[in-house]
Design a protein around this motif. Sequence first.
Motif, PDB file in Angstrom:
ATOM      1  N   PHE A 249       0.835  -1.198   0.000  1.00 59.89           N
ATOM      2  CA  PHE A 249       0.000   0.000   0.000  1.00 59.89           C
ATOM      3  C   PHE A 249       0.873   1.252   0.000  1.00 59.89           C
ATOM      4  CE2 PHE A 249      -2.407   3.298   2.297  1.00 59.89           C
ATOM      5  CZ  PHE A 249      -3.509   3.395   1.457  1.00 59.89           C
ATOM      6  N   ALA A 250       1.900   1.276   0.838  1.00 61.83           N
ATOM      7  CA  ALA A 250       2.797   2.433   0.899  1.00 61.83           C
ATOM      8  C   ALA A 250       3.517   2.648  -0.426  1.00 61.83           C
ATOM      9  CB  ALA A 250       3.801   2.255   2.034  1.00 61.83           C
ATOM     10  N   GLN A 251       3.905   1.559  -1.099  1.00 58.05           N
ATOM     11  CA  GLN A 251       4.560   1.673  -2.399  1.00 58.05           C
ATOM     12  C   GLN A 251       3.635   2.314  -3.438  1.00 58.05           C
ATOM     13  OE1 GLN A 251       7.659   0.768  -3.787  1.00 58.05           O
ATOM     14  NE2 GLN A 251       8.391   0.611  -1.692  1.00 58.05           N
TER      15      GLN A 251
ATOM     16  N   ALA B 176       4.154   6.022  -5.062  1.00 62.42           N
ATOM     17  CA  ALA B 176       4.267   6.175  -6.510  1.00 62.42           C
ATOM     18  C   ALA B 176       3.250   7.179  -7.035  1.00 62.42           C
ATOM     19  CB  ALA B 176       4.085   4.826  -7.194  1.00 62.42           C
ATOM     20  N   ALA B 177       2.028   7.115  -6.526  1.00 61.16           N
ATOM     21  CA  ALA B 177       0.981   8.044  -6.967  1.00 61.16           C
ATOM     22  C   ALA B 177       1.329   9.478  -6.577  1.00 61.16           C
ATOM     23  CB  ALA B 177      -0.367   7.638  -6.370  1.00 61.16           C
ATOM     24  N   ILE B 178       1.816   9.668  -5.357  1.00 60.07           N
ATOM     25  CA  ILE B 178       2.197  11.012  -4.913  1.00 60.07           C
ATOM     26  C   ILE B 178       3.376  11.519  -5.741  1.00 60.07           C
ATOM     27  CG2 ILE B 178       3.201  12.320  -2.991  1.00 60.07           C
ATOM     28  CD1 ILE B 178       1.479  10.539  -1.118  1.00 60.07           C
ATOM     29  N   GLY B 179       4.348  10.659  -5.992  1.00 58.57           N
ATOM     30  CA  GLY B 179       5.498  11.050  -6.808  1.00 58.57           C
ATOM     31  C   GLY B 179       5.092  11.445  -8.215  1.00 58.57           C
ATOM     32  N   ALA B 180       4.228  10.661  -8.845  1.00 54.13           N
ATOM     33  CA  ALA B 180       3.766  10.979 -10.198  1.00 54.13           C
ATOM     34  C   ALA B 180       2.971  12.286 -10.207  1.00 54.13           C
ATOM     35  CB  ALA B 180       2.917   9.837 -10.747  1.00 54.13           C
ATOM     36  N   ALA B 181       2.161  12.500  -9.173  1.00 54.62           N
ATOM     37  CA  ALA B 181       1.383  13.746  -9.085  1.00 54.62           C
ATOM     38  C   ALA B 181       2.305  14.952  -8.941  1.00 54.62           C
ATOM     39  CB  ALA B 181       0.403  13.672  -7.921  1.00 54.62           C
ATOM     40  N   LEU B 182       3.351  14.823  -8.129  1.00 53.13           N
ATOM     41  CA  LEU B 182       4.307  15.927  -7.981  1.00 53.13           C
ATOM     42  C   LEU B 182       5.022  16.235  -9.294  1.00 53.13           C
ATOM     43  CD1 LEU B 182       5.902  15.209  -4.490  1.00 53.13           C
ATOM     44  CD2 LEU B 182       4.527  17.185  -5.137  1.00 53.13           C
ATOM     45  N   VAL B 183       5.441  15.207  -9.994  1.00 51.77           N
ATOM     46  CA  VAL B 183       6.094  15.407 -11.292  1.00 51.77           C
ATOM     47  C   VAL B 183       5.131  16.102 -12.252  1.00 51.77           C
ATOM     48  CG1 VAL B 183       6.985  14.213 -13.335  1.00 51.77           C
ATOM     49  CG2 VAL B 183       7.752  13.547 -11.062  1.00 51.77           C
TER      50      VAL B 183
END
Length: 90
Positions: free
Chosen positions: A12-14, A18-25
Amino acid sequence: KISTRDAVAYAFAQVIGAAIGAALVLVLWSDFARSVHLGATLLGKGVSPVMGFGIEVGITFLLMLTILISVNSSIMPWTGAIAGALVAFL
C-alpha cells in the motif's frame, strides 16, 4: 519472512508513494511529464501486448535468477551491483 499485515502495508505504501510522486512530477513539470507519459513504460513500435508480456517475463526471470544465484554464493556482497548492471543492460 514478514507478516501478511506488514506485506500489505508495504505494498500500500509503495502504491501511495508512486501516486504522490507521479502527481508531484505532473504538477512541477506538466508539459514535459505529459510528453514522456509520466515515465510509463510503453511498448515499442511493432511489439504486441503478448510479445511485451513475454519479454517482461523473461527479463523478470533473468533478474530473479541473478539475485538468487548471487545471494547464495561468495559474490553476495556484489549482488546489488550485479543486479543493477543487469537492469541497466536490459
